[in-house]
Design a protein around this motif. Structure first.
Motif, PDB file in Angstrom:
ATOM      1  N   UNK A   1       9.269 -23.449  35.665  1.00 40.90           N
ATOM      2  CA  UNK A   1       9.176 -22.522  36.720  1.00 40.90           C
ATOM      3  C   UNK A   1       8.025 -21.609  36.381  1.00 40.90           C
ATOM      4  N   UNK A   2       7.900 -21.549  34.936  1.00 38.15           N
ATOM      5  CA  UNK A   2       6.674 -20.641  34.359  1.00 38.15           C
ATOM      6  C   UNK A   2       5.558 -21.402  34.690  1.00 38.15           C
ATOM      7  N   UNK A   3       5.487 -22.921  34.211  1.00 35.59           N
ATOM      8  CA  UNK A   3       4.397 -23.590  34.751  1.00 35.59           C
ATOM      9  C   UNK A   3       4.039 -23.788  35.899  1.00 35.59           C
ATOM     10  N   UNK A   4       5.237 -23.753  36.889  1.00 33.41           N
ATOM     11  CA  UNK A   4       4.625 -23.805  38.332  1.00 33.41           C
ATOM     12  C   UNK A   4       4.093 -22.528  38.572  1.00 33.41           C
ATOM     13  N   UNK A   5       4.484 -21.365  38.008  1.00 31.60           N
ATOM     14  CA  UNK A   5       3.733 -20.026  38.462  1.00 31.60           C
ATOM     15  C   UNK A   5       2.154 -20.195  38.232  1.00 31.60           C
ATOM     16  N   UNK A   6       1.918 -20.604  36.928  1.00 32.17           N
ATOM     17  CA  UNK A   6       0.430 -21.029  36.493  1.00 32.17           C
ATOM     18  C   UNK A   6      -0.150 -22.113  37.640  1.00 32.17           C
ATOM     19  N   UNK A   7       0.530 -23.010  37.574  1.00 30.95           N
ATOM     20  CA  UNK A   7      -0.152 -24.448  38.261  1.00 30.95           C
ATOM     21  C   UNK A   7      -0.396 -23.958  39.883  1.00 30.95           C
ATOM     22  N   UNK A   8       0.513 -23.150  40.565  1.00 34.73           N
ATOM     23  CA  UNK A   8       0.660 -23.283  42.006  1.00 34.73           C
ATOM     24  C   UNK A   8       0.395 -21.802  42.727  1.00 34.73           C
ATOM     25  N   UNK A   9       1.038 -20.697  42.003  1.00 35.69           N
ATOM     26  CA  UNK A   9       0.527 -19.479  42.693  1.00 35.69           C
ATOM     27  C   UNK A   9      -0.934 -18.833  42.402  1.00 35.69           C
ATOM     28  N   UNK A  10      -1.290 -17.914  43.332  1.00 35.25           N
ATOM     29  CA  UNK A  10      -2.668 -17.676  43.169  1.00 35.25           C
ATOM     30  C   UNK A  10      -3.084 -16.638  42.219  1.00 35.25           C
ATOM     31  N   UNK A  11      -4.297 -16.785  41.750  1.00 33.88           N
ATOM     32  CA  UNK A  11      -4.732 -15.469  41.067  1.00 33.88           C
ATOM     33  C   UNK A  11      -5.354 -14.491  41.907  1.00 33.88           C
ATOM     34  N   UNK A  12      -5.732 -13.450  41.576  1.00 29.70           N
ATOM     35  CA  UNK A  12      -6.272 -12.284  42.540  1.00 29.70           C
ATOM     36  C   UNK A  12      -7.622 -12.909  42.833  1.00 29.70           C
ATOM     37  N   UNK A  13      -8.461 -13.721  42.267  1.00 26.98           N
ATOM     38  CA  UNK A  13      -9.450 -14.519  42.733  1.00 26.98           C
ATOM     39  C   UNK A  13      -9.286 -15.394  44.067  1.00 26.98           C
TER      40      UNK A  13
END
Length: 697
Positions: free
Chosen positions: A274-286
């Motif tokens: 799930x943590x990997x998915x947060x990094x892989x798929x959710x946006x950064x502010x940019x």
């Protein structure tokens, strides 16, 4: 503070109550190394539920922010409440977040508050991923939950994992791991390390057929998102994992899909992926579009701020925590940089504020040794120093100003009269209530100087109960509490036209004004009051007299109706004409005439009461459905629909709030504790005649 905005993630954990949000947060903190022991909700040892009320009840009441690292990513995580009475905490968080993790219980599936938070995320265009939790529970059903998300939430979840087994350890085929459909490997989680040690193994033969079918479904979704992947499929070439992740990320950022993972947070299973998915798929502010606002005092203007340190500074206050050493202001930085010992402008209040200190946040407190000198675009921080700003206000560069859209909160539906046991405590009580109002935008308190009572208002019984406990326990107040009452609204039944007049002697001056006003009900009774100036251009009513008349009508309408002073809604007032004398008319005379016209108009239009209606969702075993439906009908409830999921039936009903005091206890009693219920404000409808007759005007 992170220098690379691309590796920053501002995320929220949102879900129905008891789906496991706080447990997911605790496990993330543990697995990331931010804490060395896993807290338990039932033991009251979690970082984010640090308020005594939360620990006592085992639920989240106040949103909390924690910061941790996962690989190359810096994560600001907001844990939010699941109970509808505290939906303002979800609202304020989603307003400033870039992405969200929506948690569903594998046993209960999509529940009432699941729909509410999903709609809130839709309103703020927040990309999200889905985590199906509690796969180790009796009655867990992965596919049932997956099938509910589409039709009930209008979502498009794309499983990138499937569970191996379901249910607790004592069953014949317990939940024991997940299959990664992108890499086509099985992940096993070591119980002795509480999920820190993850083993990647080959997929068992008896699981391979199912895994292949699920992967084909995943690839079909990827082909719709990526022409490059579609081309490889047509050439019968394998699609590399990196291309699958890139397509899923793009689909997630544009809110076409929601990547779905699964596990059991309580046992540390599935949280690392799930943590990997947060990094892989959710946006950064940019990855998010520039924020839009207006130039202060120019409502027709529109300007933007890109998420860059080179842009002028702007941010949004989304939470205030009162403190003896200075209120803690939680601010999301959208552009530029915020520095310690600087000055900012608050366009909503037209005030300048001092930024005395900047802090990182941990849970609901400033992080120990977390004082910092500067915060960059995209980040979240705690600020000490401001005095005037309130929740939803913009803070910006004093030389290059912008006003962002504020945060809209639902109106309170329930009130309660309170008063101090000793008159000497009245000042202290008012100070405490003011502090609570700054902290909670859905809490209201008004003092009646004649009776010495304060009328406090909130989102429901639990909300007011928590306020009671805070007054007595946290602030040591000795207060009398009276029975809660429903917050009605007032409207009118028919159109009417009247003439208001001012014809009186004021000292040596004779004052005259005549004002023609019409009133009519709006098609939507929940609409705010509208006031329009329809005075013909050739009228003798000109300039400030005209403005004074319209302003007086607006102020009278904002002051409430004639039945019991409840807020007015669902009507339109039109100023259609009148008469002014050259010598004896002035703005004061037209204010008096407008006040007279307002009273006459509302009386002539037959004022009536509107009562708040709640949307309810009750999940019950089939054998108790008859008793629950019968009880709802006695409460003037209307059944909207029923859905059957296995051995459980979900009832959606609509009922007046007045009839629902103590309902959660009643439904547990009717079902021997096996049914659950939730409710949220739905709208207003005409109140019964006896309610109207109980008030006089």
């Amino acid at each position: 503070m992170p220098s690379d905005i691309a590796n920053l993630r501002n995320i929220g954990i949102i879900a129905h109550i008891d789906a496991g949000k706080t447990t997911v947060t605790e496990r993330m903190l543990y697995l990331s190394g931010a804490k060395h022991r896993v807290g338990r909700v039932d033991h009251g040892t979690t970082d984010t539920d640090d308020d005594p009320e939360e620990q006592e009840r085992g639920i989240t009441i106040f949103s909390a922010c924690v910061k941790f690292h996962w690989g190359d990513y810096n994560i600001n995580l907001l844990d939010t409440p699941g109970h509808v009475d505290f939906t303002a905490e979800v609202e304020r968080c989603l307003r400033v977040l870039d992405g969200a993790v929506v948690v569903f219980s594998a046993r209960e599936g999509v529940e009432a508050q699941s729909e509410t938070v999903w709609r809130q995320a839709d309103r703020y265009d927040v990309p999200r991923i889905v985590f199906i939790n509690k796969l180790d529970r009796e009655g867990a059903n992965f596919e049932k939950v997956l099938q509910q998300i589409g039709p009930r939430l209008n979502g498009k979840p794309i499983p990138i994992q499937i569970p191996v087994g379901l249910g607790p350890a004592h069953t014949s085929d317990p939940f024991r791991g997940v299959i990664d459909l992108i890499e086509m490997k099985m992940l096993e989680f070591d119980p002795e390390s509480e999920g820190k040690k993850v083993s990647t193994v080959e997929i068992p033969e008896d699981q391979m057929d199912d895994a292949t079918i699920w992967r084909e479904q995943l690839l079909e979704s990827v082909y719709e998102l990526s022409e490059e992947a579609m081309q490889l499929a047509m050439e019968e070439k394998p699609v590399p994992p990196e291309m699958i992740r890139a397509a899923l990320r793009q689909g997630c950022l544009t809110r076409q899909i929601q990547p779905l993972v699964c596990g059991s947070a309580l046992h540390g299973m599935g949280v690392q992926p799930l943590l990997d998915a947060v990094g892989n798929y959710l946006p950064s502010p940019a990855d998010r579009p520039p924020v839009k606002g207006i130039i202060p005092n120019k409502p027709d203007s529109e300007i933007e701020r890109a998420p860059s340190e080179k842009e002028p500074f702007c941010g949004l206050v989304f939470k205030i925590l009162p403190a003896k050493t200075g209120d803690n202001y939680w601010i999301r930085i959208y552009s530029g940089q915020l520095k310690q010992n600087s000055r900012v402008h608050v366009p909503n209040r037209d005030k300048k504020e001092n930024i005395a200190q900047l802090w990182q946040i941990h849970a609901s407190k400033k992080e120990r040794d977390g004082q910092i000198d500067q915060v960059n675009a995209g980040d979240i921080c705690c600020v000490i120093g401001p005095r005037w700003a309130i929740t939803g206000d913009t803070v910006c560069d004093t030389r290059d100003q912008i006003e962002l859209p504020s945060i809209k909160f639902a109106e309170a539906v329930l009130s309660m009269a309170i008063e101090p046991e000793n008159t000497s405590d009245r000042k202290k009580l008012n100070e405490v209530l003011e502090m609570l109002k700054r902290q909670d935008p859905t809490f209201h308190a008004v003092e009646n100087e004649e009776t010495g009572q304060n009328l406090i208002s909130g989102m429901g019984e639990l909300h007011l109960e928590v306020i009671q406990h805070r007054l007595t326990r946290d602030f040591g107040m000795k207060v009398k509490f009276y029975k809660p009452r429903v917050n009605y609204r007032e409207t009118i039944s028919k159109p009417a036209s009247v003439t208001g007049q001012c014809n009186r002697q004021m000292g040596a001056q004779q004052m005259f004004a005549r004002l023609d006003v019409s009133v009519e009900p709006l098609e939507n009774p929940a609409s705010p009051v509208q006031v329009f100036d329809r005075i013909p251009p050739d009228s003798t009513i000109v300039g400030e007299m005209r403005t004074a008349a319209v302003d007086e009508l607006r102020e009278r309408a904002a002051g409430g109706g004639l039945i019991a002073g409840f807020p007015l809604m669902g009507l339109r007032l039109n100023v259609t004409g009148g008469e002014a004398h050259e010598e004896n008319s002035d703005p004061v005379a037209f204010r008096i005439a407008a006040g007279d016209a307002f009273t006459q108009a509302i009386e002539a239009a037959q004022p009536t009461l509107l009562e708040p209606i709640m949307r309810m969702e009750i999940t019950t075993p089939e054998e108790y459905m008859g008793d629950i439906v019968g009880d709802l009908q006695q409460r003037r409830g209307v059944i909207g629909k029923t859905d059957v999921y296995g051995d459980l039936t979900t009832i959606v009903a609509y009922a007046p709030l007045k009839e629902l005091f103590g309902y959660s206890s009643a439904v547990r009693s009717l079902s021997q504790g096996r049914a659950s219920s939730s409710m949220e404000p739905h709208g207003y409808q005409a109140a019964p005649k006896e309610d109207l007759e109980s008030f006089s005007y």
